[in-house]
Design a protein around this motif. Sequence first.
Motif, mmCIF file in Angstrom:
data_model
loop_
_atom_site.group_PDB
_atom_site.id
_atom_site.type_symbol
_atom_site.label_atom_id
_atom_site.label_comp_id
_atom_site.label_asym_id
_atom_site.label_seq_id
_atom_site.Cartn_x
_atom_site.Cartn_y
_atom_site.Cartn_z
ATOM 1 N N ARG A 14 0.838 -1.200 0.000
ATOM 2 C CA ARG A 14 0.000 0.000 0.000
ATOM 3 C C ARG A 14 0.870 1.246 0.000
ATOM 4 O O ARG A 14 2.009 1.229 0.478
ATOM 5 N N VAL A 15 0.330 2.324 -0.539
ATOM 6 C CA VAL A 15 0.984 3.627 -0.495
ATOM 7 C C VAL A 15 0.604 4.300 0.817
ATOM 8 O O VAL A 15 -0.555 4.264 1.234
ATOM 9 N N VAL A 16 1.578 4.918 1.470
ATOM 10 C CA VAL A 16 1.342 5.566 2.763
ATOM 11 C C VAL A 16 1.950 6.965 2.732
ATOM 12 O O VAL A 16 3.022 7.174 2.146
ATOM 13 N N ARG A 17 1.252 7.904 3.368
ATOM 14 C CA ARG A 17 1.788 9.244 3.604
ATOM 15 C C ARG A 17 2.141 9.346 5.078
ATOM 16 O O ARG A 17 1.300 9.108 5.946
ATOM 17 N N ILE A 27 6.043 3.290 0.336
ATOM 18 C CA ILE A 27 5.337 2.042 0.071
ATOM 19 C C ILE A 27 5.589 1.099 1.240
ATOM 20 O O ILE A 27 6.734 0.901 1.649
ATOM 21 N N VAL A 28 4.519 0.532 1.775
ATOM 22 C CA VAL A 28 4.633 -0.477 2.823
ATOM 23 C C VAL A 28 4.345 -1.839 2.207
ATOM 24 O O VAL A 28 3.285 -2.048 1.606
ATOM 25 N N ARG A 37 8.439 -10.128 13.764
ATOM 26 C CA ARG A 37 9.789 -9.760 13.350
ATOM 27 C C ARG A 37 9.920 -8.244 13.275
ATOM 28 O O ARG A 37 8.932 -7.527 13.105
ATOM 29 N N PRO A 38 11.160 -7.734 13.384
ATOM 30 C CA PRO A 38 11.338 -6.270 13.275
ATOM 31 C C PRO A 38 10.960 -5.769 11.891
ATOM 32 O O PRO A 38 11.040 -6.502 10.900
ATOM 33 N N ALA A 39 10.518 -4.524 11.826
ATOM 34 C CA ALA A 39 10.219 -3.905 10.536
ATOM 35 C C ALA A 39 11.515 -3.412 9.899
ATOM 36 O O ALA A 39 12.470 -3.044 10.592
ATOM 37 N N ILE A 40 11.540 -3.395 8.570
ATOM 38 C CA ILE A 40 12.705 -2.942 7.814
ATOM 39 C C ILE A 40 12.375 -1.582 7.200
ATOM 40 O O ILE A 40 11.357 -1.438 6.516
ATOM 41 N N ILE A 41 13.226 -0.581 7.450
ATOM 42 C CA ILE A 41 13.047 0.756 6.880
ATOM 43 C C ILE A 41 14.191 1.008 5.900
ATOM 44 O O ILE A 41 15.363 0.974 6.283
ATOM 45 N N ILE A 42 13.844 1.257 4.624
ATOM 46 C CA ILE A 42 14.855 1.441 3.580
ATOM 47 C C ILE A 42 14.895 2.906 3.161
ATOM 48 O O ILE A 42 13.858 3.501 2.856
ATOM 49 N N TYR A 69 8.736 -10.224 7.040
ATOM 50 C CA TYR A 69 9.112 -8.883 7.497
ATOM 51 C C TYR A 69 8.206 -7.825 6.858
ATOM 52 O O TYR A 69 7.885 -7.901 5.669
ATOM 53 N N SER A 70 7.810 -6.842 7.647
ATOM 54 C CA SER A 70 7.158 -5.654 7.111
ATOM 55 C C SER A 70 8.240 -4.667 6.688
ATOM 56 O O SER A 70 9.172 -4.403 7.453
ATOM 57 N N VAL A 71 8.114 -4.135 5.474
ATOM 58 C CA VAL A 71 9.164 -3.288 4.909
ATOM 59 C C VAL A 71 8.564 -1.957 4.480
ATOM 60 O O VAL A 71 7.523 -1.916 3.812
ATOM 61 N N VAL A 72 9.234 -0.872 4.866
ATOM 62 C CA VAL A 72 8.829 0.473 4.474
ATOM 63 C C VAL A 72 9.967 1.092 3.667
ATOM 64 O O VAL A 72 11.097 1.175 4.147
#
Length: 291
Positions: A14-17, A27-28, A37-42, A69-72
């Motif tokens: 999904r697109v997130v603001r 994008i998430v 699990r920890p989230a990944i922030i790129i 993993y959840s990735v942002v």
Amino acid sequence: MTVQSPARPNILERVVRFGGDRALCGIVTRPADNSNRPAIIIFNTGIIHRVGHHRMYTKLSRRLAERGYSVVRFDFAGIGDSPAQRDDRSPLEENCSGIREVIDWTEANLKCDRVVLVGLCSGADHSVVYSGDDARVSGVVLMDPSIPRTRWFHVLDKFRRLKQPVVWTNFLIGKGRFWKRVRHKVAKGDAPPPPVREQFSRQDMETPETVSYLQSAYQKMVNNGISILAIFSGGHSYQHNYRRQILDALPDVNFGDRLELHYFSDCDHTFTYEADRRRLFRMLNNWLDNL
């Protein structure tokens, strides 16, 4: 709107603001099922927006989501779909504020109180500057972060140059940097200033103030229990050219067992070739499994 790909039914995108004014766009990508699990922030690399070079970050995000993993991946202010900053803060201050806003959103909406920051080049530098001040950061992945050059760097660099046939050809026909310096010294009695790239490197990376700042930033990460995966490529040979350079350049940092260090000598700076990206992804997967 959340999208589920027919080709990847086990992940959602999904697109997130992000932020109070919803200015940062990202994008998430996350697994369909909840994960602890920890989230990944790129982070962005330079002015390249959130897909990354060769769509590397898009592919990485989806592969990590398939592994739970959840990735942002988001754009800093003024890059991609995020509008330029609108206050008098410096770009670094603005970007660090943006990182905190993204992590705040991730914690509140994805229920992740641990994050791993991932960055290449300037993205890696942002990770170093930011992570030591946020207890939610449990790991950082640094690809070609900025580090000072060392004596051994200069030795290896000289050998590298001397192995190039063009260097000897230029020497024999009176061309190249050596003869320019000789002619300048004869004409003006002094050697010319070093090339702009070398001036930039010395002024920004090799002053005592910069070395002290970097040592403090890395030590703060270690003291806060942050695990570090550092990967250097042969594509930035003017800045680093051997595996242990970060240890030699920052001798006062006690990394202990917090640092996993690799050097891809035959890889370019942006991981152009698919084989290099696959190698990077495997290494990242293994490191995350042990985080």
